[in-house]
Design a protein around this motif. Structure first.
Motif, PDB file in Angstrom:
ATOM      1  N   THR A 126       0.859  -1.178   0.000  1.00 55.29           N
ATOM      2  CA  THR A 126       0.000   0.000   0.000  1.00 55.29           C
ATOM      3  C   THR A 126       0.896   1.228   0.000  1.00 55.29           C
ATOM      4  O   THR A 126       2.009   1.211   0.515  1.00 55.29           O
ATOM      5  CB  THR A 126      -0.929   0.059   1.223  1.00 55.29           C
ATOM      6  OG1 THR A 126      -0.151   0.025   2.401  1.00 55.29           O
ATOM      7  CG2 THR A 126      -1.923  -1.086   1.218  1.00 55.29           C
ATOM      8  N   TRP A 127       0.398   2.295  -0.591  1.00 55.57           N
ATOM      9  CA  TRP A 127       1.115   3.565  -0.637  1.00 55.57           C
ATOM     10  C   TRP A 127       0.095   4.655  -0.419  1.00 55.57           C
ATOM     11  O   TRP A 127      -0.890   4.745  -1.148  1.00 55.57           O
ATOM     12  CB  TRP A 127       1.826   3.722  -1.974  1.00 55.57           C
ATOM     13  CG  TRP A 127       2.619   4.977  -2.120  1.00 55.57           C
ATOM     14  CD1 TRP A 127       3.593   5.425  -1.286  1.00 55.57           C
ATOM     15  CD2 TRP A 127       2.510   5.944  -3.153  1.00 55.57           C
ATOM     16  NE1 TRP A 127       4.107   6.600  -1.746  1.00 55.57           N
ATOM     17  CE2 TRP A 127       3.459   6.950  -2.884  1.00 55.57           C
ATOM     18  CE3 TRP A 127       1.718   6.065  -4.276  1.00 55.57           C
ATOM     19  CZ2 TRP A 127       3.623   8.060  -3.709  1.00 55.57           C
ATOM     20  CZ3 TRP A 127       1.885   7.157  -5.082  1.00 55.57           C
ATOM     21  CH2 TRP A 127       2.827   8.139  -4.796  1.00 55.57           C
ATOM     22  N   ARG A 128       0.296   5.431   0.619  1.00 57.55           N
ATOM     23  CA  ARG A 128      -0.655   6.479   1.001  1.00 57.55           C
ATOM     24  C   ARG A 128      -2.055   5.908   1.210  1.00 57.55           C
ATOM     25  O   ARG A 128      -3.057   6.496   0.844  1.00 57.55           O
ATOM     26  CB  ARG A 128      -0.690   7.592  -0.026  1.00 57.55           C
ATOM     27  CG  ARG A 128       0.598   8.357  -0.139  1.00 57.55           C
ATOM     28  CD  ARG A 128       0.440   9.479  -1.119  1.00 57.55           C
ATOM     29  NE  ARG A 128       1.654  10.284  -1.145  1.00 57.55           N
ATOM     30  CZ  ARG A 128       1.817  11.334  -1.927  1.00 57.55           C
ATOM     31  NH1 ARG A 128       0.851  11.712  -2.739  1.00 57.55           N
ATOM     32  NH2 ARG A 128       2.932  12.011  -1.899  1.00 57.55           N
ATOM     33  N   GLY A 129      -2.099   4.703   1.748  1.00 59.39           N
ATOM     34  CA  GLY A 129      -3.370   4.052   2.041  1.00 59.39           C
ATOM     35  C   GLY A 129      -4.050   3.409   0.839  1.00 59.39           C
ATOM     36  O   GLY A 129      -5.156   2.900   0.957  1.00 59.39           O
ATOM     37  N   LEU A 130      -3.420   3.407  -0.304  1.00 63.24           N
ATOM     38  CA  LEU A 130      -4.013   2.842  -1.518  1.00 63.24           C
ATOM     39  C   LEU A 130      -3.169   1.697  -2.045  1.00 63.24           C
ATOM     40  O   LEU A 130      -1.964   1.657  -1.843  1.00 63.24           O
ATOM     41  CB  LEU A 130      -4.104   3.917  -2.610  1.00 63.24           C
ATOM     42  CG  LEU A 130      -4.924   5.151  -2.280  1.00 63.24           C
ATOM     43  CD1 LEU A 130      -4.741   6.198  -3.362  1.00 63.24           C
ATOM     44  CD2 LEU A 130      -6.388   4.788  -2.122  1.00 63.24           C
ATOM     45  N   ARG A 131      -3.814   0.779  -2.722  1.00 58.86           N
ATOM     46  CA  ARG A 131      -3.089  -0.288  -3.400  1.00 58.86           C
ATOM     47  C   ARG A 131      -2.843   0.143  -4.844  1.00 58.86           C
ATOM     48  O   ARG A 131      -3.734   0.670  -5.498  1.00 58.86           O
ATOM     49  CB  ARG A 131      -3.903  -1.571  -3.393  1.00 58.86           C
ATOM     50  CG  ARG A 131      -4.037  -2.173  -2.021  1.00 58.86           C
ATOM     51  CD  ARG A 131      -4.312  -3.660  -2.131  1.00 58.86           C
ATOM     52  NE  ARG A 131      -4.498  -4.242  -0.821  1.00 58.86           N
ATOM     53  CZ  ARG A 131      -3.502  -4.697  -0.078  1.00 58.86           C
ATOM     54  NH1 ARG A 131      -2.275  -4.621  -0.520  1.00 58.86           N
ATOM     55  NH2 ARG A 131      -3.739  -5.216   1.095  1.00 58.86           N
ATOM     56  N   PRO A 132      -1.642  -0.086  -5.361  1.00 57.94           N
ATOM     57  CA  PRO A 132      -1.350   0.305  -6.744  1.00 57.94           C
ATOM     58  C   PRO A 132      -2.049  -0.621  -7.737  1.00 57.94           C
ATOM     59  O   PRO A 132      -2.420  -1.744  -7.411  1.00 57.94           O
ATOM     60  CB  PRO A 132       0.164   0.155  -6.843  1.00 57.94           C
ATOM     61  CG  PRO A 132       0.502  -0.866  -5.823  1.00 57.94           C
ATOM     62  CD  PRO A 132      -0.490  -0.679  -4.710  1.00 57.94           C
ATOM     63  N   ILE A 133      -2.225  -0.142  -8.949  1.00 58.54           N
ATOM     64  CA  ILE A 133      -2.730  -0.965 -10.047  1.00 58.54           C
ATOM     65  C   ILE A 133      -1.524  -1.695 -10.629  1.00 58.54           C
ATOM     66  O   ILE A 133      -0.568  -1.071 -11.059  1.00 58.54           O
ATOM     67  CB  ILE A 133      -3.400  -0.099 -11.121  1.00 58.54           C
ATOM     68  CG1 ILE A 133      -4.588   0.641 -10.531  1.00 58.54           C
ATOM     69  CG2 ILE A 133      -3.811  -0.955 -12.315  1.00 58.54           C
ATOM     70  CD1 ILE A 133      -5.131   1.742 -11.423  1.00 58.54           C
ATOM     71  N   ILE A 134      -1.568  -3.012 -10.619  1.00 59.92           N
ATOM     72  CA  ILE A 134      -0.424  -3.817 -11.040  1.00 59.92           C
ATOM     73  C   ILE A 134      -0.775  -4.538 -12.334  1.00 59.92           C
ATOM     74  O   ILE A 134      -1.769  -5.258 -12.400  1.00 59.92           O
ATOM     75  CB  ILE A 134      -0.061  -4.871  -9.963  1.00 59.92           C
ATOM     76  CG1 ILE A 134       0.147  -4.232  -8.610  1.00 59.92           C
ATOM     77  CG2 ILE A 134       1.135  -5.696 -10.395  1.00 59.92           C
ATOM     78  CD1 ILE A 134       1.275  -3.251  -8.559  1.00 59.92           C
ATOM     79  N   ARG A 135       0.032  -4.306 -13.355  1.00 60.01           N
ATOM     80  CA  ARG A 135      -0.130  -4.998 -14.631  1.00 60.01           C
ATOM     81  C   ARG A 135       1.243  -5.265 -15.225  1.00 60.01           C
ATOM     82  O   ARG A 135       2.129  -4.417 -15.140  1.00 60.01           O
ATOM     83  CB  ARG A 135      -0.908  -4.144 -15.621  1.00 60.01           C
ATOM     84  CG  ARG A 135      -2.383  -4.087 -15.342  1.00 60.01           C
ATOM     85  CD  ARG A 135      -3.040  -3.259 -16.380  1.00 60.01           C
ATOM     86  NE  ARG A 135      -2.842  -1.870 -15.963  1.00 60.01           N
ATOM     87  CZ  ARG A 135      -3.508  -0.856 -16.442  1.00 60.01           C
ATOM     88  NH1 ARG A 135      -4.373  -1.032 -17.383  1.00 60.01           N
ATOM     89  NH2 ARG A 135      -3.287   0.359 -16.001  1.00 60.01           N
ATOM     90  N   GLU A 136       1.392  -6.409 -15.822  1.00 59.43           N
ATOM     91  CA  GLU A 136       2.634  -6.701 -16.536  1.00 59.43           C
ATOM     92  C   GLU A 136       2.522  -6.108 -17.938  1.00 59.43           C
ATOM     93  O   GLU A 136       1.536  -6.318 -18.641  1.00 59.43           O
ATOM     94  CB  GLU A 136       2.853  -8.205 -16.641  1.00 59.43           C
ATOM     95  CG  GLU A 136       4.110  -8.550 -17.391  1.00 59.43           C
ATOM     96  CD  GLU A 136       4.313 -10.039 -17.549  1.00 59.43           C
ATOM     97  OE1 GLU A 136       5.331 -10.415 -18.143  1.00 59.43           O
ATOM     98  OE2 GLU A 136       3.460 -10.822 -17.094  1.00 59.43           O
ATOM     99  N   THR A 137       3.518  -5.356 -18.331  1.00 60.15           N
ATOM    100  CA  THR A 137       3.536  -4.750 -19.647  1.00 60.15           C
ATOM    101  C   THR A 137       4.525  -5.498 -20.530  1.00 60.15           C
ATOM    102  O   THR A 137       5.684  -5.646 -20.171  1.00 60.15           O
ATOM    103  CB  THR A 137       3.962  -3.267 -19.560  1.00 60.15           C
ATOM    104  OG1 THR A 137       3.055  -2.609 -18.678  1.00 60.15           O
ATOM    105  CG2 THR A 137       3.942  -2.606 -20.901  1.00 60.15           C
TER     106      THR A 137
END
Length: 62
Positions: free
Chosen positions: A31-42
């Protein structure tokens, strides 16, 4: 990504990242600043010099 890279490094804190799946799983649990990042393989090539306008960036910025 650059802004939360240090937090991500501390999150996985020496874990053995032996596959892309491991990296994606670990990144998805942080988590970063209380949020979960959007994770995608590019897999596509990244275009250099692409910039987002403030209006476009606002919904994804925290």
């Amino acid at each position: 990504m650059e802004r939360c890279w240090g937090i991500l490094e501390r999150h996985w804190n020496g874990a053995l990242l032996s596959s892309v799946a491991d990296v994606l799983r670990w990144a998805g649990t942080m988590t970063w600043r209380g949020l979960r990042p959007i994770i995608r393989e590019t897999t596509a090539a990244y275009e250099r010099g692409v910039r987002l306008t403030k209006t476009v960036f606002r919904p994804i910025a925290a």
